[in-house]
Structure formats: C-alpha cells, structure tokens
Design a protein around this motif. Sequence first.
Motif, mmCIF file in Angstrom:
data_model
loop_
_atom_site.group_PDB
_atom_site.id
_atom_site.type_symbol
_atom_site.label_atom_id
_atom_site.label_comp_id
_atom_site.label_asym_id
_atom_site.label_seq_id
_atom_site.Cartn_x
_atom_site.Cartn_y
_atom_site.Cartn_z
ATOM 1 N N THR A 6 15.987 87.308 -42.850
ATOM 2 C CA THR A 6 15.453 86.102 -43.457
ATOM 3 C C THR A 6 15.894 85.812 -44.864
ATOM 4 O OG1 THR A 6 13.546 87.268 -44.315
ATOM 5 C CG2 THR A 6 13.327 86.257 -42.151
ATOM 6 N N ALA A 10 12.621 83.636 -43.200
ATOM 7 C CA ALA A 10 13.448 82.758 -42.387
ATOM 8 C C ALA A 10 14.659 82.242 -43.118
ATOM 9 C CB ALA A 10 12.611 81.588 -41.855
ATOM 10 N N ASP A 185 6.378 89.052 -45.540
ATOM 11 C CA ASP A 185 6.967 89.256 -44.218
ATOM 12 C C ASP A 185 7.999 90.374 -44.192
ATOM 13 O OD1 ASP A 185 9.482 87.368 -44.921
ATOM 14 O OD2 ASP A 185 7.617 86.309 -45.365
ATOM 15 N N GLY A 214 6.951 82.176 -38.169
ATOM 16 C CA GLY A 214 7.533 82.403 -36.850
ATOM 17 C C GLY A 214 7.727 81.158 -36.016
ATOM 18 N N ARG A 215 7.514 79.994 -36.603
ATOM 19 C CA ARG A 215 7.683 78.733 -35.863
ATOM 20 C C ARG A 215 8.706 77.850 -36.571
ATOM 21 N NH1 ARG A 215 3.695 75.429 -36.087
ATOM 22 N NH2 ARG A 215 2.512 76.503 -37.735
ATOM 23 N N GLU A 230 12.466 83.381 -30.640
ATOM 24 C CA GLU A 230 11.817 84.621 -30.226
ATOM 25 C C GLU A 230 12.651 85.844 -30.600
ATOM 26 O OE1 GLU A 230 11.172 84.070 -26.085
ATOM 27 O OE2 GLU A 230 9.456 82.700 -26.355
ATOM 28 N N ASN A 233 12.321 86.337 -34.368
ATOM 29 C CA ASN A 233 11.031 86.927 -34.731
ATOM 30 C C ASN A 233 10.996 88.417 -34.409
ATOM 31 O OD1 ASN A 233 10.122 84.470 -35.642
ATOM 32 N ND2 ASN A 233 9.006 83.961 -33.767
ATOM 33 N N GLN A 236 12.769 90.233 -37.073
ATOM 34 C CA GLN A 236 11.942 90.349 -38.285
ATOM 35 C C GLN A 236 10.963 91.501 -38.223
ATOM 36 O OE1 GLN A 236 10.047 86.802 -39.967
ATOM 37 N NE2 GLN A 236 11.649 87.306 -41.431
ATOM 38 N N ARG A 237 10.579 91.875 -37.017
ATOM 39 C CA ARG A 237 9.585 92.942 -36.858
ATOM 40 C C ARG A 237 10.226 94.327 -36.761
ATOM 41 N NH1 ARG A 237 7.246 88.814 -33.109
ATOM 42 N NH2 ARG A 237 5.317 88.030 -34.082
ATOM 43 N N GLY A 243 7.029 90.587 -40.559
ATOM 44 C CA GLY A 243 7.628 89.340 -40.108
ATOM 45 C C GLY A 243 6.604 88.231 -40.010
ATOM 46 N N PRO A 244 6.589 87.524 -38.875
ATOM 47 C CA PRO A 244 5.684 86.376 -38.746
ATOM 48 C C PRO A 244 4.204 86.732 -38.666
ATOM 49 C CG PRO A 244 6.879 86.761 -36.700
ATOM 50 C CD PRO A 244 7.503 87.659 -37.729
#
Length: 336
Positions: A6, A10, A185, A214-215, A230, A233, A236-237, A243-244
């Motif tokens: 990100t 993001a 995040d 996350g959107r 998806e 996201n 990111q985790r 993340g989100p």
Amino acid sequence: MTSPSTTQTAQPAQAVQAAPAGPGGPAARQSVIPGAGPALRPGERDTLRLREAATAATEEPPRYAPEWLQLREPADASARAHDLLDPLRIRLANLPQRAGGFVVHDIGCGTGSMGRWLAPRLDGAQHWILHDRDPYLLHFAAVASPRSAADGSRVSVETRRGDVARLTPEALAGASLVTASALLDVLTREDVDALAAACAGAGCPALLTLSVAGRVELTAPHPLDQEIAEAFNAHQRRDGLLGPDAATVAAEAFAAHGATVRLDPSPWRLGPEQAELTAQWLRGWVGAAVEERPELAEPAGRYLTERLEACAAGELRVVVHHHDLLALCRPSGAAA
C-alpha cells in the motif's frame, strides 16, 4: 509507515520501489536525532548524507520514496475527516497544560504531511515530536513543518527515530495528542494494542487517519475489480498485519482501555485532476494482487493496461475507502 502493498493504505509501494515496513528492528532504531538530523560536514548535501546514514545505520534501504508521499499528500488532505476536529479541539482546550501549549507526537510521520495538515487547524502554541524509522524522511518532515498555528501561535518541531511498536506511556509523558496518518493498517494487533495502551496510560487523545478500509470503487466497473481487490486485501494481511481490519481493531483496542472512540469515513476521490496519483496507485494495487495470486498475472496485466489507458484519457474515477479514528482517552488521573 507503509506496507509493501500500500505504501500507506492502498498505495503503490511497487510503483515507487518502497521496501516493506513492520514492527521490530535493531536497538539502533530507538536512537534520537535532535532537530532535523545529524550535522553536516562542510560542503555536504544534507539529503544525500541522510540517505546514506539511513542505510548504514539500519542495514536496509529507505522504506518510502518521498516522491510518493508528496504525490499523495493533497488527496490525503482532502480525504481526512474534518468532522473529527471539533471534538478534538474541545478536548485539547480542556487539557490542564493548555496554557503552556500542546505537545503532539506524530507517529510514523513520513515527510510530515499530518503536521502540515493539522497544526494550522489548531489554535495555540504547539510542539510536534516527529517519530519515524527513516532519518531521511525525518529530515523532510522537519524542514517542511509548519511554523504557526491557526491563531498565529508558534509551532516548533523535533524528530525522534524509533519504532511505533516501542511506544510506552513513559515515552508519551506530557503528550497532549498522538496522531498518525496511514499507519494502522501496516501494524499488527499487538502493535495497535501497545499504541492504545500507551495513549491510555499517558491520558492523551489519538487522531489516527487514513486507515485503508479494503473497499475500492472504479468507474466503469470491470469483472476483475472484485478479484483484484480481494487478492490485494489478502496481501495486506501478510505477516500478521491488520490491513483493512486495522480501524476496527484499533477502535476495539482503544475502547477496551476506556477511550471514547469515533470512526469516520475518509475516502480518496480520484478523478482526472489526480491522474498521476491514480496511475501510481493502480500499479501498486494490481501489482500487490498479482504478488499474492501469481495466477492473476496475465488477466491482471490486460486489466491494468485498460485502466491506465482510461486514466490517461481522463475517463477513470476511483474511490479508495479509508477510515479516520478519534480516540478520546481518559485524562491522566481521571476516575475509571
């Protein structure tokens, strides 16, 4: 301050070749750099010395390109939830140390965009303590920090190099406010718990902005939008980063420490006027998704080409959703 996927919520680390962030690291990262950084030798370029010093001291390259952080700064400023400022101002106005001015800790400050946005929106003398792991970015933040508050009062600044995961109530002693932008995040649950505990222990509020939600909405919709989102996201985790989920986890952590918590939306709204930022964000967004799911490489490549062409033509609009969090911790000594 940012993740490989990100570059701070993001944003495209790959597009700017930023290295991953995360908690932990050598004890050297806790060292304090007074002012804007080490003193220069005669005839030496300051930014060059700081970049070299960062690599030598930490044995890793600078994490975040200042060019990317500067590119996103106007979008960040427009997105932040202005409605959180009034309750924050009320809390600050009622602090016992109000007459002596505020002490604001900016965690993971990057190039200092949060200070440039917030300091001129608050009345009263302010002393900002800028925290980051990268001395190169600390130099940028200190040099470009605002010098006056909303009412013309003086704003001063110092820098401290170190890890957000090592913050303690003692480190925040005397703090009036803790703030951060696009940080939560790229933290773990343990990091966020420690941050909430430190703020609660110091009895100071926290304003933590631009946590990725996350959107993402793109115009016009494309069949791959959801699949890429998806995968992004999931990227990111990685390694236990939130993340989100960050804003929700942080809200729960602060509430568990007795804080009054408010979450407000703070979306980026990118149109033709932000084409350069949109293109950079797209490259990082899709690139992280492909890194997470290599089987997406071929269709995602075509998708990215189409989206970049629409962006260049002024036809693409993107909404990247974030959340801002205001946690009003009980002042030190308040009854439970």
